[in-house]
Motif scaffolding. Structure first.
Motif: not given
Lengths: 465, 465
Positions: B347-348, B375-382, B418-420, B448-450
């Motif tokens: 997220g950061t 960004e969402v795709s990057v989040g999904a990949v990682n 987190a990406a979103l 991200t925490d919740v």
């Protein structure tokens, strides 16, 4: 006169906050012309735009539109647009341009802009551009490329206006009036001795306003900084900022004048350094940009996420040691992330302040001890405040007074450890020659997580069990 | 000639990385002179130093040494040192200076520097400084202070060199040669029409190198940007950087020329904006500096820590919901911080890239949708990569295959969230007119925490129990 920006200037209220030089309706009109394959219209729409705005426009389009626009714009494509484009896109655009358009485009650029353009290209593209240059320019560019990548030599322009130090104002003015060719932009006449050692700067304004028989040496600038050609560009930018320089001579190893660096180059470097610091602190690759592909972006961030995973696993191992304790009191599992999270935040705060103070050279051997003590005290103050606050919350939530005591003490200990880690780790990395912006984060997080969980669960095991 | 920096210039190897203009032995010698109360020696040691270096020196000393040094330096204390000092220390130093020394010091400053100096002082100190100025200067400063604090009007200098737009090069040169007094630094002659509307900039270099009968309008700069006096300084700095401006005229509401902004002022603003962004992203007060007292520093950071505490408690409430689940499988307590920590990091990363892209105006309505998807795709990949990795670790560690599945899925969900959150939250804040650098952090961390705890523990309760 040229009214390149008249469409902005005539707004008496000017740019409002969040306003872009490039309006959304401009972009829509441009894309419409591209769709219609209307070259005349496209050129008319692009004509009033600054190269920097055209570069921004290209960066914001998707690959398909970008390619069509560049092809349709064709011969109008200017070298400056290439200079303004972010590095990631240059290769893509250069590959799209017809060879003769590319050749024309780069021939218009100043030699230092060509250097900036070609230094990151791969061999064939570099050859293509160097081949398009006239002999003298190509030699200049190739010469500049022999200097290290972030050196003053790469940053400087070779065109300098010099005058012998024994000249008078009148002689200098007559020389300038007679000169066949002067650089596009210059702010100083550099005084040199017979061996071409720079001896002082005279501003054009001072030259204009002084009497003809005044010696140039009498009107030199008070502040005069000379940079060796191998000096790192970050030091150059620092000195420009610190001493409010406008332009400064660059010398080779025998102190002979070889070029001049101007403030706009220094400003660009400063901007890049800041950008790098911010992105590094957040654990994003240095050169992350919005035009990166998904794969590039994911890769750039994966390294840091991987390091963070190791850190997190380490912290979990600490928790694992106290699994039995947690089993006896599940409230510990509920509260423990609070201790670690508060520590992580405090650590990041101190670390950021430290990294900045190192970058701006405000944190030195002179005040290091005092600053460390101050940070630890700040950690202690906030540790007491938030420890007490959290103790109240815990007491109210779970009704176990001793649990409140445990979390208060753990909080205090973690805040102090975070402060200490947040300042000592970047300082140690800096001294070891490692960029603290890049490497501090994982170490600081490890300290705050491990100390946070260990202090809280360890105290709980000791006091509560 | 003036050799203010000769002690640096003569090093043929120049500044090495990490070198400071001010050497440690210089500081030691200066402090020794202060200890010995040797004014002559102190003045001799300080004489070659630039005001910016003296200001840095003062910032690095402790309060006691600082006070003794300033008192001993006495009449030599220069107004420029005050200008270069960071804001937090100015009041302290002004209070130490004798009134007549202070008056002399400020009388030497340009009016825009005085404005910068007095704007943050409290009433009595402001009065003392304004009272020391000559009438014309005081009026100029008071006039500047009527403009909003971060406006172009505060930034500009009022001394401008103008020429009627119908003049020739010869007329302009003759005028400059005859002028009684020209500003200390100027780079352009501003062409104006009879109503003082600025019409173009001519560089001194171009003026020097053009024939006497050339019309000034024929040699104006291609790029000409005019700023309204109320324009925000951040926009001014952006335009200087974007269009490589050196100086630009400032106009009042009826488009009349009232002053000029130069690149060094813009560079200072750019520097401050960056600093602010970095400190805000880390949740440290905007104006945090090493000279803050412990109390000031603790206060500056406490607000963010408090917000983080609320966030952390919220996350703990989520954990509390699943206390029963944790009680049945303590491995969940051990692993759950990993999911949240990885989410927080991702997220950061996204948030920082977004905040920077908004600041540099690379993220616009034009490409917003595409960037969010990226960004969402990057989040999904990682998420997939680290989900699988963590599944292996969990399976190996605890030997429960379903637990591995749960953590993999939770990791994926948290990375995407987190990406979103990292991109949508700063964009929404920006659109609402709130600085995304300041406010994004707490929201992103909450998400991200919740999501991290809820996804992991919820899935575990569902799949494993």
């Amino acid at each position: 006169m040229s009214d390149e920006f008249d469409h902005n200037d005539t707004h008496s209220d000017g740019l409002t906050e969040g306003d872009y030089s490039l309006q959304r309706r401009d972009i829509a009109a441009i894309l419409y012309a591209v769709d219609a394959n209307d070259q005349a219209k496209l050129i008319a729409l692009m004509e009033p735009l600054h190269a920097a705005d055209i570069a921004d426009l290209l960066e914001q389009l998707n690959t398909y539109d970008r390619c069509r626009l560049v092809r349709l714009y064709d011969r109008e494509f200017d070298g400056e647009i290439l200079s303004e484009l972010e590095e990631g896109l240059r290769e893509e655009i250069i590959a799209i341009l017809r060879p003769d358009v590319l050749a024309d485009a780069v021939r218009d650029l100043e030699s230092d802009d060509v250097v900036d353009l070609v230094e990151d290209l791969d061999e064939p593209q570099q050859e293509a551009i160097l081949g398009a240059l006239e002999d003298a320019d190509r030699v200049a560019v190739e010469q500049a490329l022999t200097y290290p990548e972030t050196s003053a030599g790469r940053l400087m322009q070779r065109e300098v206006v010099v005058a012998p130090e024994h000249w008078t104002v009148g002689e200098a003015i007559d020389f300038l009036r007679r000169a066949e060719e002067l650089p596009e932009q210059f702010y100083h006449v550099v005084l040199v001795d017979p061996r071409m050692h720079p001896k002082g700067n005279v501003t054009l304004g001072k030259l204009m306003s002084s009497r003809r028989n005044t010696k140039l040496t009498e009107i030199v600038e008070d502040v005069f900084q000379v940079f060796p050609v191998l000096q790192d560009e970050a030091d150059v930018a620092y000195a420009f900022n610190q001493y409010h320089l406008i332009s400064a001579p660059v010398v080779d190893e025998s102190n002979r004048l070889v070029g001049v660096i101007t403030i706009d180059d220094a400003m660009t470097v400063l901007d890049e350094e800041h950008e790098e610091d911010i992105l590094r602190l957040a654990g994003v690759g240095d050169e992350a940009s919005l035009t990166d592909t998904i794969f590039e972006a994911a890769k750039g961030r994966a390294l840091w996420l991987f390091v963070n995973l190791l850190t997190a696993i380490l912290a979990s191992l600490v928790i694992g040691v106290f699994a039995e304790t947690i089993n006896q009191m599940v409230a510990l599992a509920v509260l423990m992330p609070i201790v670690a999270s508060m520590g992580g935040n405090a650590g990041t705060q101190t670390m950021t302040v430290t990294v900045r103070a190192l970058a701006t050279r405000d944190l030195t051997a002179q005040n290091a001890m005092r600053v460390v003590l101050r940070e630890v005290s700040v950690g202690a103050v906030n540790g007491v405040i938030f420890g007490c606050l959290m103790a109240l919350v815990a007491a109210f939530w779970f009704g176990v007074p001793m649990l409140a005591l445990v979390i208060a003490l753990a909080m205090l200990g973690t805040q102090v450890a975070a402060a200490l880690g947040g300042i000592v780790i970047p300082m140690a990395l800096d001294r070891a020659g490692i960029d603290p912006a890049l490497a501090s984060g994982p170490f600081v997080t490890t300290v705050t997580d491990v100390v946070g969980f260990y202090a809280f669960l360890g105290l709980a095991a000791w006091v509560l069990m």
